[in-house]
Scaffold this motif. Sequence first.
Motif, PDB file in Angstrom:
ATOM      1  N   TYR A 133       1.195  -1.070  -0.363  1.00 16.29           N
ATOM      2  CA  TYR A 133      -0.361   0.135   0.023  1.00 16.29           C
ATOM      3  C   TYR A 133       0.767   1.376  -0.315  1.00 16.29           C
ATOM      4  O   TYR A 133       0.816   2.016  -0.533  1.00 16.29           O
ATOM      5  CB  TYR A 133      -0.486  -0.118   1.680  1.00 16.29           C
ATOM      6  CG  TYR A 133      -1.936   1.709   1.631  1.00 16.29           C
ATOM      7  CD1 TYR A 133      -2.332   1.536   0.714  1.00 16.29           C
ATOM      8  CD2 TYR A 133      -1.741   1.867   2.491  1.00 16.29           C
ATOM      9  CE1 TYR A 133      -3.779   2.388   0.708  1.00 16.29           C
ATOM     10  CE2 TYR A 133      -1.577   3.134   3.236  1.00 16.29           C
ATOM     11  CZ  TYR A 133      -2.811   3.681   1.389  1.00 16.29           C
ATOM     12  OH  TYR A 133      -3.566   5.059   2.068  1.00 16.29           O
ATOM     13  N   LEU A 134       1.606   1.604   0.748  1.00 16.37           N
ATOM     14  CA  LEU A 134       2.775   2.430   1.114  1.00 16.37           C
ATOM     15  C   LEU A 134       3.553   2.805  -0.108  1.00 16.37           C
ATOM     16  O   LEU A 134       4.060   3.186  -0.815  1.00 16.37           O
ATOM     17  CB  LEU A 134       3.403   2.740   2.844  1.00 16.37           C
ATOM     18  CG  LEU A 134       2.828   2.532   3.193  1.00 16.37           C
ATOM     19  CD1 LEU A 134       3.057   2.474   4.964  1.00 16.37           C
ATOM     20  CD2 LEU A 134       1.792   3.687   3.296  1.00 16.37           C
ATOM     21  N   ILE A 135       4.017   1.724  -0.848  1.00 14.65           N
ATOM     22  CA  ILE A 135       5.064   1.541  -2.220  1.00 14.65           C
ATOM     23  C   ILE A 135       3.992   1.762  -3.350  1.00 14.65           C
ATOM     24  O   ILE A 135       5.102   2.880  -3.528  1.00 14.65           O
ATOM     25  CB  ILE A 135       5.342   0.108  -1.793  1.00 14.65           C
ATOM     26  CG1 ILE A 135       6.786  -0.644  -0.660  1.00 14.65           C
ATOM     27  CG2 ILE A 135       6.461  -0.345  -3.186  1.00 14.65           C
ATOM     28  CD1 ILE A 135       7.184  -1.989  -0.935  1.00 14.65           C
ATOM     29  N   THR A 136       3.497   1.590  -3.479  1.00 11.05           N
ATOM     30  CA  THR A 136       2.589   2.183  -4.109  1.00 11.05           C
ATOM     31  C   THR A 136       2.101   3.631  -4.602  1.00 11.05           C
ATOM     32  O   THR A 136       2.048   4.130  -5.165  1.00 11.05           O
ATOM     33  CB  THR A 136       1.486   1.228  -4.947  1.00 11.05           C
ATOM     34  OG1 THR A 136       0.118   1.536  -3.699  1.00 11.05           O
ATOM     35  CG2 THR A 136       1.498  -0.343  -5.062  1.00 11.05           C
ATOM     36  N   ARG A 137       2.077   3.545  -3.432  1.00 13.37           N
ATOM     37  CA  ARG A 137       1.536   4.946  -2.862  1.00 13.37           C
ATOM     38  C   ARG A 137       2.589   6.341  -3.446  1.00 13.37           C
ATOM     39  O   ARG A 137       2.394   7.053  -3.616  1.00 13.37           O
ATOM     40  CB  ARG A 137       0.858   5.653  -1.490  1.00 13.37           C
ATOM     41  CG  ARG A 137      -0.516   5.265  -1.237  1.00 13.37           C
ATOM     42  CD  ARG A 137      -1.322   6.043  -2.346  1.00 13.37           C
ATOM     43  NE  ARG A 137      -3.233   5.689  -1.635  1.00 13.37           N
ATOM     44  CZ  ARG A 137      -4.093   6.487  -2.193  1.00 13.37           C
ATOM     45  NH1 ARG A 137      -4.086   6.761  -3.239  1.00 13.37           N
ATOM     46  NH2 ARG A 137      -4.676   6.500  -1.711  1.00 13.37           N
ATOM     47  N   GLY A 138       3.829   5.666  -2.772  1.00 13.67           N
ATOM     48  CA  GLY A 138       5.037   6.790  -3.111  1.00 13.67           C
ATOM     49  C   GLY A 138       4.920   6.228  -4.848  1.00 13.67           C
ATOM     50  O   GLY A 138       5.705   7.757  -5.411  1.00 13.67           O
ATOM     51  N   GLU A 139       5.015   5.116  -5.311  1.00 20.59           N
ATOM     52  CA  GLU A 139       5.901   5.285  -6.890  1.00 20.59           C
ATOM     53  C   GLU A 139       4.378   6.624  -7.335  1.00 20.59           C
ATOM     54  O   GLU A 139       4.711   6.855  -8.084  1.00 20.59           O
ATOM     55  CB  GLU A 139       5.130   3.474  -7.245  1.00 20.59           C
ATOM     56  CG  GLU A 139       6.556   2.822  -6.550  1.00 20.59           C
ATOM     57  CD  GLU A 139       6.083   1.602  -7.300  1.00 20.59           C
ATOM     58  OE1 GLU A 139       5.145   1.181  -8.437  1.00 20.59           O
ATOM     59  OE2 GLU A 139       6.526  -0.071  -6.584  1.00 20.59           O
ATOM     60  N   ALA A 140       3.169   6.446  -7.004  1.00 21.00           N
ATOM     61  CA  ALA A 140       2.429   7.194  -7.481  1.00 21.00           C
ATOM     62  C   ALA A 140       2.385   8.380  -7.552  1.00 21.00           C
ATOM     63  O   ALA A 140       2.464   9.191  -8.403  1.00 21.00           O
ATOM     64  CB  ALA A 140       0.611   7.218  -6.971  1.00 21.00           C
ATOM     65  N   GLU A 141       3.174   9.095  -6.516  1.00 26.47           N
ATOM     66  CA  GLU A 141       3.530  10.384  -6.255  1.00 26.47           C
ATOM     67  C   GLU A 141       4.762  10.385  -7.148  1.00 26.47           C
ATOM     68  O   GLU A 141       4.324  11.609  -7.704  1.00 26.47           O
ATOM     69  CB  GLU A 141       4.314  10.362  -4.699  1.00 26.47           C
ATOM     70  CG  GLU A 141       3.116  10.404  -3.502  1.00 26.47           C
ATOM     71  CD  GLU A 141       3.472  10.994  -2.037  1.00 26.47           C
ATOM     72  OE1 GLU A 141       4.348  11.468  -2.290  1.00 26.47           O
ATOM     73  OE2 GLU A 141       2.315  11.196  -1.017  1.00 26.47           O
ATOM     74  N   ARG A 142       5.249   9.814  -7.459  1.00 24.05           N
ATOM     75  CA  ARG A 142       6.631   9.855  -8.235  1.00 24.05           C
ATOM     76  C   ARG A 142       6.324   9.878  -9.969  1.00 24.05           C
ATOM     77  O   ARG A 142       6.632  10.941 -10.389  1.00 24.05           O
ATOM     78  CB  ARG A 142       7.656   9.010  -8.546  1.00 24.05           C
ATOM     79  CG  ARG A 142       8.274   8.906  -7.403  1.00 24.05           C
ATOM     80  CD  ARG A 142       9.896   7.736  -6.983  1.00 24.05           C
ATOM     81  NE  ARG A 142       9.086   6.476  -7.074  1.00 24.05           N
ATOM     82  CZ  ARG A 142       9.379   5.370  -6.282  1.00 24.05           C
ATOM     83  NH1 ARG A 142       9.755   6.338  -4.816  1.00 24.05           N
ATOM     84  NH2 ARG A 142       9.021   4.488  -6.354  1.00 24.05           N
ATOM     85  N   VAL A 143       4.570   9.355 -10.410  1.00 21.05           N
ATOM     86  CA  VAL A 143       3.919   9.347 -11.756  1.00 21.05           C
ATOM     87  C   VAL A 143       4.158  10.513 -11.552  1.00 21.05           C
ATOM     88  O   VAL A 143       3.531  11.667 -12.226  1.00 21.05           O
ATOM     89  CB  VAL A 143       3.710   8.766 -12.190  1.00 21.05           C
ATOM     90  CG1 VAL A 143       2.272   8.928 -13.187  1.00 21.05           C
ATOM     91  CG2 VAL A 143       3.894   6.658 -11.115  1.00 21.05           C
ATOM     92  N   VAL A 144       3.631  11.307 -10.239  1.00 18.68           N
ATOM     93  CA  VAL A 144       2.883  12.478 -10.433  1.00 18.68           C
ATOM     94  C   VAL A 144       3.208  14.164 -10.397  1.00 18.68           C
ATOM     95  O   VAL A 144       3.625  14.494 -10.935  1.00 18.68           O
ATOM     96  CB  VAL A 144       1.755  13.244  -8.953  1.00 18.68           C
ATOM     97  CG1 VAL A 144       0.975  14.197  -9.249  1.00 18.68           C
ATOM     98  CG2 VAL A 144       0.786  12.501  -8.990  1.00 18.68           C
ATOM     99  N   ARG A 145       4.547  13.750  -9.401  1.00 21.05           N
ATOM    100  CA  ARG A 145       5.800  14.258  -9.942  1.00 21.05           C
ATOM    101  C   ARG A 145       6.875  15.197 -10.694  1.00 21.05           C
ATOM    102  O   ARG A 145       6.756  15.930 -11.397  1.00 21.05           O
ATOM    103  CB  ARG A 145       6.523  14.645  -8.362  1.00 21.05           C
ATOM    104  CG  ARG A 145       6.330  14.723  -7.598  1.00 21.05           C
ATOM    105  CD  ARG A 145       7.266  14.746  -5.824  1.00 21.05           C
ATOM    106  NE  ARG A 145       8.294  13.865  -6.180  1.00 21.05           N
ATOM    107  CZ  ARG A 145       8.111  12.733  -5.638  1.00 21.05           C
ATOM    108  NH1 ARG A 145       7.047  12.546  -4.448  1.00 21.05           N
ATOM    109  NH2 ARG A 145       8.216  11.930  -5.336  1.00 21.05           N
ATOM    110  N   ALA A 146       6.416  14.044 -11.857  1.00 23.66           N
ATOM    111  CA  ALA A 146       7.764  13.992 -13.176  1.00 23.66           C
ATOM    112  C   ALA A 146       6.231  14.273 -14.461  1.00 23.66           C
ATOM    113  O   ALA A 146       6.749  14.419 -15.432  1.00 23.66           O
ATOM    114  CB  ALA A 146       7.903  12.128 -13.700  1.00 23.66           C
ATOM    115  N   SER A 147       5.179  14.664 -13.747  1.00 22.48           N
ATOM    116  CA  SER A 147       4.141  14.670 -15.005  1.00 22.48           C
ATOM    117  C   SER A 147       4.258  15.739 -15.693  1.00 22.48           C
ATOM    118  O   SER A 147       3.424  16.585 -17.154  1.00 22.48           O
ATOM    119  CB  SER A 147       2.824  14.305 -14.254  1.00 22.48           C
ATOM    120  OG  SER A 147       2.914  15.502 -13.424  1.00 22.48           O
TER     121      SER A 147
END
Length: 330
Positions: A133-147
């Motif tokens: 749950y926390l790992i994929t939340r972090g991965e999603a954040e990285r996708v957002v910040r690089a968008s």
Amino acid sequence: MTAVPLTPPHRLHLVVLGGTGFVGSHLLPRLAAHGHSVRVLSRNRERHRELAVLPGISVHSADVYDRATLVRHLRDADAVINLVGILNETGGARFRKAHVDLTATLMAACRESGVRRLHQMSSLRAGEGQSMYLITRGEAERVVRASGLNWTIYRPSVIFGPGDGLVTRFAALLRRLPLLPLARPRARLAPVAVQNVCAAIVRALATPESVGSIYELYGPETLQLIQIVRMVRDAAGLRRPILPLPDTLGYLQARIGELLPGTPISVDNFKSLALDSVGEQDGLAALGIVPQRFSVALPQLLGGRHDHTALLDAARRVSGLTPEDRARLP
């Protein structure tokens, strides 16, 4: 992070993903009360017809994992709010699909449709530990910040409020069981009110300085999990012993919990609780929001009806307010 001023309110056209979930069901009446036009994308609009009574709210059946569908619904939007998230994997719901794949598809749809503003729900401690749950939340954040979009990320601690998965769940377990074994009893949490989380999103919508900000949302009380459960028990007037489990037995309880109806606890929940859900940067203070105390709200949560009738009525009453009146809403 410093406090930021609010710009004069104006009507926004918003698209909300995950708007029929716990946070979304509290956020939509507040968005309606502020005069925004909101398009809610849901798997089945017929299951959420009650939302149609909210002024400015429309619910549309849509596959949010389909890029073309998202592009069609996003074309005239000022901003999109992504509240989609799961706490456990069940059936076809998988952490990576719900958090990472969906976010990546949404980013592509935003670029194609011309939507530049994104509000993304995440979690405290996102990207840390061994919980998927926390790992994929972090991965999603990285996708957002690089968008390349104008994004804002919200990282709440455990959220409490009418119909939540904290007070409501433990109260039900305590009423049903003669004794409650408790895994990770010393895990530290800073429970945050759902009303405060929703207020943060509404404030950020009207705050240009929120672009590029990550708001940690947590309450003023840091409590161990066993303290929270004892408080729920006592406020409910129950006499139930609570048995703190060592990690070996707590892990076993989590394995068994995955097989039970409703999944009262999972192995991934157990892994999440290995990290304290407390913050370091007060996002509520930065947005000028006074946090609600868990200990003060608890008796009302246990004593009141867990529906949104009052919220819906409030949204209808304020739908005719002027922009100046709406600016004074919490």
